[in-house]
Design a protein around this motif. Sequence first.
Motif, PDB file in Angstrom:
ATOM      1  N   GLN A 173      37.344   1.468  30.676  1.00 11.24           N
ATOM      2  CA  GLN A 173      36.303   2.064  29.848  1.00 11.24           C
ATOM      3  C   GLN A 173      36.091   1.264  28.575  1.00 11.24           C
ATOM      4  OE1 GLN A 173      34.140   4.454  30.384  1.00 11.24           O
ATOM      5  NE2 GLN A 173      33.265   4.337  28.325  1.00 11.24           N
ATOM      6  N   ALA A 174      37.188   0.865  27.930  1.00 14.92           N
ATOM      7  CA  ALA A 174      37.076   0.059  26.712  1.00 14.92           C
ATOM      8  C   ALA A 174      36.398  -1.274  27.002  1.00 14.92           C
ATOM      9  CB  ALA A 174      38.452  -0.167  26.096  1.00 14.92           C
ATOM     10  N   MET A 175      36.707  -1.867  28.161  1.00 14.93           N
ATOM     11  CA  MET A 175      36.069  -3.132  28.513  1.00 14.93           C
ATOM     12  C   MET A 175      34.567  -2.961  28.683  1.00 14.93           C
ATOM     13  SD  MET A 175      36.343  -6.388  29.071  1.00 14.93           S
ATOM     14  CE  MET A 175      37.966  -6.959  29.633  1.00 14.93           C
ATOM     15  N   ARG A 176      34.155  -1.912  29.350  1.00 17.05           N
ATOM     16  CA  ARG A 176      32.713  -1.669  29.518  1.00 17.05           C
ATOM     17  C   ARG A 176      32.026  -1.535  28.160  1.00 17.05           C
ATOM     18  NH1 ARG A 176      34.212   1.783  33.982  1.00 17.05           N
ATOM     19  NH2 ARG A 176      34.121   3.583  32.589  1.00 17.05           N
ATOM     20  N   GLU A 177      32.644  -0.793  27.264  1.00 20.10           N
ATOM     21  CA  GLU A 177      32.058  -0.599  25.941  1.00 20.10           C
ATOM     22  C   GLU A 177      32.021  -1.901  25.149  1.00 20.10           C
ATOM     23  OE1 GLU A 177      34.431   2.484  24.272  1.00 20.10           O
ATOM     24  OE2 GLU A 177      33.603   4.044  25.597  1.00 20.10           O
ATOM     25  N   THR A 178      33.090  -2.696  25.260  1.00 20.45           N
ATOM     26  CA  THR A 178      33.135  -3.985  24.559  1.00 20.45           C
ATOM     27  C   THR A 178      32.034  -4.913  25.051  1.00 20.45           C
ATOM     28  OG1 THR A 178      35.479  -3.940  23.982  1.00 20.45           O
ATOM     29  CG2 THR A 178      34.493  -6.099  24.322  1.00 20.45           C
ATOM     30  N   LEU A 179      31.887  -5.034  26.368  1.00 23.05           N
ATOM     31  CA  LEU A 179      30.871  -5.931  26.915  1.00 23.05           C
ATOM     32  C   LEU A 179      29.476  -5.489  26.492  1.00 23.05           C
ATOM     33  CD1 LEU A 179      32.294  -6.477  30.513  1.00 23.05           C
ATOM     34  CD2 LEU A 179      32.313  -8.104  28.621  1.00 23.05           C
ATOM     35  N   GLN A 180      29.220  -4.198  26.541  1.00 27.88           N
ATOM     36  CA  GLN A 180      27.913  -3.695  26.129  1.00 27.88           C
ATOM     37  C   GLN A 180      27.641  -4.040  24.669  1.00 27.88           C
ATOM     38  OE1 GLN A 180      25.451  -2.330  27.866  1.00 27.88           O
ATOM     39  NE2 GLN A 180      24.193  -2.168  26.021  1.00 27.88           N
ATOM     40  N   ARG A 181      28.630  -3.850  23.819  1.00 31.51           N
ATOM     41  CA  ARG A 181      28.449  -4.105  22.382  1.00 31.51           C
ATOM     42  C   ARG A 181      28.251  -5.591  22.098  1.00 31.51           C
ATOM     43  NH1 ARG A 181      32.593  -5.357  19.279  1.00 31.51           N
ATOM     44  NH2 ARG A 181      34.055  -4.288  20.675  1.00 31.51           N
ATOM     45  N   LEU A 182      29.120  -6.437  22.639  1.00 31.46           N
ATOM     46  CA  LEU A 182      29.035  -7.864  22.349  1.00 31.46           C
ATOM     47  C   LEU A 182      27.757  -8.476  22.912  1.00 31.46           C
ATOM     48  CD1 LEU A 182      32.692  -9.107  22.982  1.00 31.46           C
ATOM     49  CD2 LEU A 182      31.597  -8.645  20.780  1.00 31.46           C
ATOM     50  N   LEU A 183      27.461  -8.154  24.161  1.00 31.84           N
ATOM     51  CA  LEU A 183      26.334  -8.813  24.807  1.00 31.84           C
ATOM     52  C   LEU A 183      24.989  -8.291  24.327  1.00 31.84           C
ATOM     53  CD1 LEU A 183      27.780  -9.063  28.428  1.00 31.84           C
ATOM     54  CD2 LEU A 183      27.668 -10.848  26.683  1.00 31.84           C
ATOM     55  N   SER A 184      24.987  -7.139  23.688  1.00 30.34           N
ATOM     56  CA  SER A 184      23.727  -6.612  23.162  1.00 30.34           C
ATOM     57  C   SER A 184      23.498  -6.985  21.698  1.00 30.34           C
ATOM     58  CB  SER A 184      23.684  -5.088  23.309  1.00 30.34           C
ATOM     59  OG  SER A 184      24.672  -4.465  22.496  1.00 30.34           O
ATOM     60  N   THR A 185      24.531  -7.463  21.018  1.00 27.75           N
ATOM     61  CA  THR A 185      24.388  -7.753  19.584  1.00 27.75           C
ATOM     62  C   THR A 185      24.452  -9.242  19.242  1.00 27.75           C
ATOM     63  OG1 THR A 185      26.763  -7.396  19.229  1.00 27.75           O
ATOM     64  CG2 THR A 185      25.290  -5.504  18.898  1.00 27.75           C
ATOM     65  N   LEU A 186      25.161 -10.036  20.036  1.00 27.95           N
ATOM     66  CA  LEU A 186      25.252 -11.464  19.736  1.00 27.95           C
ATOM     67  C   LEU A 186      23.978 -12.182  20.177  1.00 27.95           C
ATOM     68  CD1 LEU A 186      28.932 -12.195  20.812  1.00 27.95           C
ATOM     69  CD2 LEU A 186      28.038 -12.063  18.476  1.00 27.95           C
ATOM     70  N   PRO A 187      23.579 -13.236  19.477  1.00 23.28           N
ATOM     71  CA  PRO A 187      22.382 -13.979  19.873  1.00 23.28           C
ATOM     72  C   PRO A 187      22.505 -14.527  21.292  1.00 23.28           C
ATOM     73  CG  PRO A 187      23.083 -14.614  17.663  1.00 23.28           C
ATOM     74  CD  PRO A 187      24.170 -13.760  18.228  1.00 23.28           C
ATOM     75  N   PRO A 188      21.430 -14.508  22.058  1.00 16.66           N
ATOM     76  CA  PRO A 188      21.506 -14.927  23.460  1.00 16.66           C
ATOM     77  C   PRO A 188      21.946 -16.375  23.648  1.00 16.66           C
ATOM     78  CG  PRO A 188      19.226 -14.617  22.766  1.00 16.66           C
ATOM     79  CD  PRO A 188      20.074 -14.044  21.684  1.00 16.66           C
ATOM     80  N   GLN A 189      21.655 -17.240  22.668  1.00 18.21           N
ATOM     81  CA  GLN A 189      22.002 -18.649  22.820  1.00 18.21           C
ATOM     82  C   GLN A 189      23.467 -18.941  22.528  1.00 18.21           C
ATOM     83  OE1 GLN A 189      20.181 -17.396  20.351  1.00 18.21           O
ATOM     84  NE2 GLN A 189      20.796 -18.276  18.372  1.00 18.21           N
ATOM     85  N   THR A 190      24.241 -17.926  22.131  1.00 12.77           N
ATOM     86  CA  THR A 190      25.646 -18.137  21.776  1.00 12.77           C
ATOM     87  C   THR A 190      26.425 -18.700  22.963  1.00 12.77           C
ATOM     88  OG1 THR A 190      25.566 -16.289  20.210  1.00 12.77           O
ATOM     89  CG2 THR A 190      27.746 -17.034  20.929  1.00 12.77           C
ATOM     90  N   ALA A 191      27.102 -19.833  22.729  1.00 15.45           N
ATOM     91  CA  ALA A 191      27.970 -20.420  23.741  1.00 15.45           C
ATOM     92  C   ALA A 191      29.279 -19.648  23.787  1.00 15.45           C
ATOM     93  CB  ALA A 191      28.236 -21.888  23.422  1.00 15.45           C
TER      94      ALA A 191
END
Length: 210
Positions: A173-191
Amino acid sequence: MSNSNLWVGLLVVGPIQTNCYIVKNEELPGRCVLVDPGDDAERILTALSRLEVRPEAILLTHAHFDHIQAVNALKEAFPEVVICLAEKERALAENPELSNPFQKEDYVISPDRWLQDGDELSFIGCSFTVLASPGHTAGSVCYYLKEQDLLFAGDTIFLDSCGRTDLPTGSEQAMRETLQRLLSTLPPQTAVYPGHGPETTVEHERDYLT
């Protein structure tokens, strides 16, 4: 890899093929940061010698054995290096049965700096932002360099995948929440530089994982 004035070198170390990164600022010769020196200390020391750099810091994304086993040898070689790990990862750092459930060898580390979510670290003339990323372990973190659009993701994000959550302190559950947060807030071009396997981008993983 080169991104503006930043150079990122890769050594794949240990039996689980962990990515150890050597990060240096081309404008500040002689200095570097190490991310997740998981094993093969002699290889890492040889690489540092060839590059003519000394590490200012060792940034650990989490305390599983395959990400920390070269730490003590490097600290012995470079007493001034600052070992950084999240405070919430203390249990794994101090208890080998949690950090190394597959082997009998005990391995304990003593970080110099315990990190919190949102901490800003200044090394090699760059700012590394600590982003809590629980899931693989309770105290997993990523290190984000905003100016360079880089993320050292440890075992949180892999190419087309993420880290396992069935080891001590892990949580699906924590992993799902982490991925949602990081991938929705970091710029798309981030390596994204993962703990294992090839690099990817936030944009790619946003489309694939969420």
